[in-house]
Design a protein around this motif. Structure first.
Motif, PDB file in Angstrom:
ATOM      1  N   ASP A   1       0.832  -1.211   0.000  1.00 26.05           N
ATOM      2  CA  ASP A   1       0.000   0.000   0.000  1.00 26.05           C
ATOM      3  C   ASP A   1       0.862   1.255   0.000  1.00 26.05           C
ATOM      4  OD1 ASP A   1      -2.052  -1.796   0.287  1.00 26.05           O
ATOM      5  OD2 ASP A   1      -2.398  -1.355   2.408  1.00 26.05           O
ATOM      6  N   LYS A   2       1.839   1.277   0.882  1.00 26.23           N
ATOM      7  CA  LYS A   2       2.687   2.463   1.009  1.00 26.23           C
ATOM      8  C   LYS A   2       3.534   2.681  -0.244  1.00 26.23           C
ATOM      9  CE  LYS A   2       2.508   2.155   5.969  1.00 26.23           C
ATOM     10  NZ  LYS A   2       1.118   1.790   5.856  1.00 26.23           N
TER      11      LYS A   2
ATOM     12  N   VAL B   1      -1.556   1.236  19.026  1.00 26.22           N
ATOM     13  CA  VAL B   1      -1.429   2.080  17.826  1.00 26.22           C
ATOM     14  C   VAL B   1      -2.048   1.383  16.613  1.00 26.22           C
ATOM     15  CG1 VAL B   1       0.511   3.532  18.541  1.00 26.22           C
ATOM     16  CG2 VAL B   1       0.961   1.294  17.508  1.00 26.22           C
ATOM     17  N   ALA B   2      -3.075   0.582  16.860  1.00 24.58           N
ATOM     18  CA  ALA B   2      -3.801  -0.068  15.767  1.00 24.58           C
ATOM     19  C   ALA B   2      -4.517   0.999  14.944  1.00 24.58           C
ATOM     20  CB  ALA B   2      -4.803  -1.070  16.328  1.00 24.58           C
ATOM     21  N   VAL B   3      -4.857   0.647  13.720  1.00 24.63           N
ATOM     22  CA  VAL B   3      -5.506   1.589  12.816  1.00 24.63           C
ATOM     23  C   VAL B   3      -6.792   2.122  13.447  1.00 24.63           C
ATOM     24  CG1 VAL B   3      -6.589   1.873  10.555  1.00 24.63           C
ATOM     25  CG2 VAL B   3      -4.530   0.478  10.786  1.00 24.63           C
ATOM     26  N   ALA B   4      -6.894   3.433  13.486  1.00 20.38           N
ATOM     27  CA  ALA B   4      -8.062   4.094  14.071  1.00 20.38           C
ATOM     28  C   ALA B   4      -8.990   4.572  12.954  1.00 20.38           C
ATOM     29  CB  ALA B   4      -7.607   5.284  14.917  1.00 20.38           C
TER      30      ALA B   4
ATOM     31  N   ILE C   1       4.819   6.321  11.154  1.00 22.34           N
ATOM     32  CA  ILE C   1       3.827   5.504  11.867  1.00 22.34           C
ATOM     33  C   ILE C   1       4.127   4.017  11.698  1.00 22.34           C
ATOM     34  CG2 ILE C   1       1.371   4.920  12.034  1.00 22.34           C
ATOM     35  CD1 ILE C   1       2.287   7.672  13.277  1.00 22.34           C
ATOM     36  N   SER C   2       4.632   3.626  10.545  1.00 25.33           N
ATOM     37  CA  SER C   2       5.039   2.218  10.364  1.00 25.33           C
ATOM     38  C   SER C   2       6.149   1.864  11.343  1.00 25.33           C
ATOM     39  CB  SER C   2       5.504   1.972   8.934  1.00 25.33           C
ATOM     40  OG  SER C   2       4.430   2.079   8.045  1.00 25.33           O
ATOM     41  N   ALA C   3       7.121   2.746  11.471  1.00 22.61           N
ATOM     42  CA  ALA C   3       8.220   2.510  12.409  1.00 22.61           C
ATOM     43  C   ALA C   3       7.698   2.481  13.848  1.00 22.61           C
ATOM     44  CB  ALA C   3       9.285   3.594  12.252  1.00 22.61           C
ATOM     45  N   LEU C   4       6.781   3.395  14.169  1.00 20.35           N
ATOM     46  CA  LEU C   4       6.197   3.424  15.510  1.00 20.35           C
ATOM     47  C   LEU C   4       5.459   2.128  15.809  1.00 20.35           C
ATOM     48  CD1 LEU C   4       5.521   5.061  18.100  1.00 20.35           C
ATOM     49  CD2 LEU C   4       3.460   5.850  16.885  1.00 20.35           C
TER      50      LEU C   4
END
Length: 188
Positions: A76-77, A124-127, A108-111
């Motif tokens: 996706d990215k 930090v799941a998708v909100a 955010i991927s790194a986080l």
């Protein structure tokens, strides 16, 4: 890696990236601009559809895998970054907007990876805010790829407006995820 339908669809999405980018660099004599825009839009729309479809099939066919969970967001990215870079190249999106969106995706991927290492990935799941950001970003990209009016609809202006909305939501969602992770960040 398991070769199943969802993972194959994800790999196909990655393989669409060079095709997608290559369409924009076809000589004008071989492919007029309006056809390049149309083909690129259709390829990106197909990639977006496979993104939804691979997730749906993974759950419906019980073919989820840790490799698929890793590869899907990477695909996706990569596709979004390729689209934004092409849009910057053809002066349809500002470089700052593209940097905000791509930079946030990387951060955010790194986080999320760091939080997963702490066993706190769920915080930090998708909100829902991230889902709204993604929807506005995808529609904006589709409109800016197509770029020509559709009847009385000014696709270019609507796409530009949606891209600014997506950039704002990108910053807002990044703040949301950082706030959720802040206790662990402060602790470490």
């Amino acid at each position: 890696m398991h070769w199943n339908i969802p993972n194959i669809l994800t790999w196909l999405r990655i393989l669409m990236i060079p095709l997608f980018v290559g369409v924009f660099y076809c000589p004008e004599g071989d492919l007029p601009e309006h056809m390049r825009n149309l083909y690129a839009t259709l390829i990106f729309a197909l990639a977006a559809a496979t993104d939804w479809l691979d997730g749906y099939l993974a759950r419906a066919l019980n073919q989820t895998s840790s490799f698929g969970a890793f590869l899907d967001p990477v695909a996706d990215k990569l596709m979004v970054a390729a689209a934004l870079i092409v849009l910057v190249e053809f002066d349809r999106v500002g470089a700052v907007v593209a940097l905000i969106i791509i930079g946030r995706e990387i951060a955010i991927s790194a986080l999320r990876e760091w939080m997963a290492g702490l066993g706190k990935r769920q915080s930090v799941a998708v909100a829902f805010l991230g889902k709204i950001k993604t929807a506005s970003q995808m529609v904006a990209i589709l409109f800016l790829l197509y770029y020509q009016p559709v009847g009385a609809i000014d696709v270019k202006s609507i796409g530009s407006l949606l891209m600014y909305v997506a950039a704002f939501l990108t910053l807002l969602s990044m703040a949301y995820y950082l706030k959720a992770a802040w206790p662990q960040i402060r602790e470490k």
